[in-house]
Design a protein around this motif. Sequence first.
Motif, short mmCIF file in Angstrom:
data_model
loop_
_atom_site.label_atom_id
_atom_site.label_comp_id
_atom_site.label_asym_id
_atom_site.label_seq_id
_atom_site.Cartn_x
_atom_site.Cartn_y
_atom_site.Cartn_z
N LEU A 150 0.94 -1.12 -0.03
CA LEU A 150 0.12 0.12 0.12
C LEU A 150 0.80 1.33 -0.10
O LEU A 150 1.79 1.34 0.84
CB LEU A 150 -1.11 -0.18 1.35
N ASP A 151 0.49 2.11 -0.90
CA ASP A 151 1.29 3.44 -0.90
C ASP A 151 0.60 4.39 -0.01
O ASP A 151 -0.37 4.07 0.71
CB ASP A 151 1.08 4.16 -2.34
N SER A 152 1.02 5.59 0.06
CA SER A 152 0.63 6.59 1.06
C SER A 152 -0.92 7.21 0.73
O SER A 152 -1.32 6.92 -0.46
CB SER A 152 1.44 7.95 1.11
N MET A 153 -1.78 7.29 1.86
CA MET A 153 -2.94 7.85 1.74
C MET A 153 -3.50 8.38 2.97
O MET A 153 -2.79 8.18 4.15
CB MET A 153 -4.08 6.85 1.36
N PRO A 154 -4.56 9.32 3.27
CA PRO A 154 -5.02 9.70 4.57
C PRO A 154 -5.15 8.52 5.59
O PRO A 154 -5.37 7.40 5.52
CB PRO A 154 -6.34 10.26 4.21
N SER A 155 -4.41 9.30 6.83
CA SER A 155 -4.28 8.09 8.04
C SER A 155 -5.24 7.22 8.39
O SER A 155 -5.26 6.02 8.63
CB SER A 155 -3.63 9.14 9.03
N MET A 157 -8.01 6.52 6.65
CA MET A 157 -8.22 5.54 5.66
C MET A 157 -7.20 4.56 5.32
O MET A 157 -7.72 3.32 4.91
CB MET A 157 -8.56 6.07 4.45
N TYR A 158 -6.14 4.70 5.74
CA TYR A 158 -4.76 4.01 5.45
C TYR A 158 -4.96 2.61 6.35
O TYR A 158 -4.80 1.69 5.80
CB TYR A 158 -3.53 4.70 5.98
N GLU A 159 -5.41 2.99 7.46
CA GLU A 159 -5.44 1.63 8.41
C GLU A 159 -6.53 0.79 7.84
O GLU A 159 -5.99 -0.44 7.99
CB GLU A 159 -5.80 2.16 9.78
N LYS A 224 -2.61 3.02 -4.38
CA LYS A 224 -2.60 4.20 -4.00
C LYS A 224 -4.05 5.04 -4.39
O LYS A 224 -4.55 4.32 -5.31
CB LYS A 224 -1.57 4.99 -4.47
N LEU A 225 -4.43 6.14 -3.87
CA LEU A 225 -5.58 6.80 -4.06
C LEU A 225 -4.97 7.90 -5.31
O LEU A 225 -4.07 8.35 -5.42
CB LEU A 225 -5.99 7.57 -3.01
N LYS A 226 -6.09 8.12 -6.28
CA LYS A 226 -5.78 9.13 -7.12
C LYS A 226 -5.56 10.40 -6.76
O LYS A 226 -6.19 10.49 -5.47
CB LYS A 226 -6.87 9.11 -8.24
N ALA A 227 -4.96 11.56 -7.04
CA ALA A 227 -4.66 12.73 -6.84
C ALA A 227 -5.93 13.41 -6.40
O ALA A 227 -5.87 14.38 -5.35
CB ALA A 227 -3.63 13.38 -7.78
#
Length: 751
Positions: A150-155, A157-159, A224-227
């Motif tokens: 998993l790449d970076s995304m809001p914390s 949602m990341y979990e 990851k999430l789109k921009a």
Amino acid sequence: MCFGIVLYSCSITKYIPEDEKLYTGAKIEIDADSSVTTVKDLKTELESVLRPEPNSKFLGMYLGLYYHYKGQKENPGFINRWLNKKLGEKPIYQSDIKPFEVEDILINRLENKGYFFSTATSAFEEEETKASVAYNVKIAQPYKMANYQLDSMPSQMYEEVQKEVKKSPFQNGSYFDLSHMKLERQRIDQELKKRGYYNLNPDFFIFEADTNQYDNKRFNLFLKLKAEVPKKATIPYQVKTINVFPNYDLQDSTFNTKERFQNKNYYQDTLFIKPKHLDRYITLKEDDFYDPLASKNTARRLSTIGAYKYVNIQYKEIDTLQTDSLGVLEANIFLSPLTKRAFRAELQAVTKSNNFTGPNLALTYSNRNLFKGGETLNISTNVGYETQFRSGDNSGLSSLELGLKSEIIFPRVIFPYTFNENFFEYSIPKTKTSVGVNYLRRSKLYTLLSGNALFGYSWNANRYITYEFNPISVNYTQLIKTSTEFENILDENPFLKQSFDQQFISGMTFSFTYNEMVDANDPHQFYMNTTLDVAGNSISLFGKDPEVSGEPKTFLGLQYAQYAKADMDLRFHLNFGKDKAQTIATRLFAGYGMPYGNSEVIPYVKQYFSGGPYSVRAFRIRSLGPGTYNEEADDSSDGTYFDQTGNVRLEANVEYRFPLFSFFKGAIFADAGNVWNSKANPTFNGEDKFTSNFINELGMGTGIGLHIDVQGFVIRFDLAAPFHDPSEDQSKRWDFKVDEPVLNFAIGYSF
């Protein structure tokens, strides 16, 4: 010779323009790298994208193309115009084919599977009036996954996403596959929606593959999430308010009266359904996170009540209450009722194998919300008259039948014990109660009065499984008037006499159904129904011993029946061809009834029979069996078909169904089956007894059918002839009586 004439007359070569060649299809030759292990599957998939498809053939003839050409003539005539409209196909010529576009599609499909740097070439293969295309595809070594993370995304949602990535079916070493990545996005989206992510969309996720770290066709995969994903898609939503409109009308949506019940708001100016009855169907709860599954379950459960034609659940975002980490929803449940009262009239024409023919009129009144709890009341009555068109002593026999039945269906469990609300998670059982009375007068034979009562439950355990349990099932029959002729029939057939003497049947029934045929697009469909019917056990506790030794016990002065009956119906459908339009349908049925205790035979109304449009179609209804019995060769038979039943039944069917045109379908089928008695009836001289030789006593037939299928409503015509008749002498049983066909007319498929 006739076939050759037809083939010549349907030749389309003379219609093909001089500067064109008819396109006859394409083939694919594959040259794959040694590491490719799925060449056969790849070839099947690549063949599915070849476009356009050539004109269809039937028995080697281009019928659709032929009728198209005939329809283009200056004066084609009515028949040719009609055939062109129904069957005609526009020609596909060599000039319509664009091989280079197909090559790009082939390469794209291979790249989607990870076979990058593959190539495709093509060449026409021409004949005098026809042409085809040969594609040559070279498949390169596929790329394999080295790591998935998993790449970076809001914390927040990341979990949640990280938990799902750890559950991913992706494994190191698996091939690059775009379709699998799409499924992975959908899986993660579905799981997060169950946790409240109301505005999430699978298209918001994107995969990136990195091959820079490897030189042996391996890659790392990143999710990851789109921009430009909106903020509200990255936070969960909570349902704060639930509004229910039990009597919603699109024309008048203003409600002033509000009732608060079980943390829900019920809006109905005039009481339609009491909230205490409606609330148990709603699985949504205030302060729960949004869950599409709970919403779907609620809609499904509400639709099963039977009082509503539309169930619509809408969510409204409350922006003023939204925070950086939580959104707020208002759930509105709109329920549009059916017309409360309905009246239905049905006129039927009945014809039977014993030459009885006549009309039947059925009238039904329904109230779909009797006690303001979604209860359905059905009151039905029927009047039927039949007369027998037959020469000889039996001419002019008639039958008059009068029936009245009342039924109330409660959309909930009526039981002394209260069940936990999660006990029936998928759907709430319905409680069914009914009482009925029937009067039947057969001229020159008897007058029969019968009554019945039932109390039971039915419910769906899931999409495929249905249960039906009737703990109380009571039937009462009484011969109130009999003729001398009928008394003689009973005296000559003790089994038949005993089956009519059992005036009182009290028992229970249980049915289990597993049905995969609800999935219309499934190529493999399995169906199973098992039924258990047990009578007389509980009532025997109150039975009165007979005054005369050897006579059966009675209850309230009535002889009652004791028996156990079980049967199983297995079906399998194989759907194949274009749009799964062709079907091979199979069926196997087995049933056995065992009298015991107070009964020596099973009541006549509970016995099995064979033959007819839903059974062995080469034999008329009730005309097959029991065993090797031949009713026509029995001089003592009067042709009334009273006793062609048994307590053992076996049947097997196979049918090939295929489309013809429009909503017309054809069928080719074969059926086999019969009924027997486990204990021989002396009237049949042992011909009806079930033995180990039952295979040689099966009635068998084959035939063709025409089915008119309009969106699932089927009108069926089946023409069948027997080729093995167990009622004949053994030396004459194998005889295809094509000159003695039986025409079956029915509604719905036979299996």
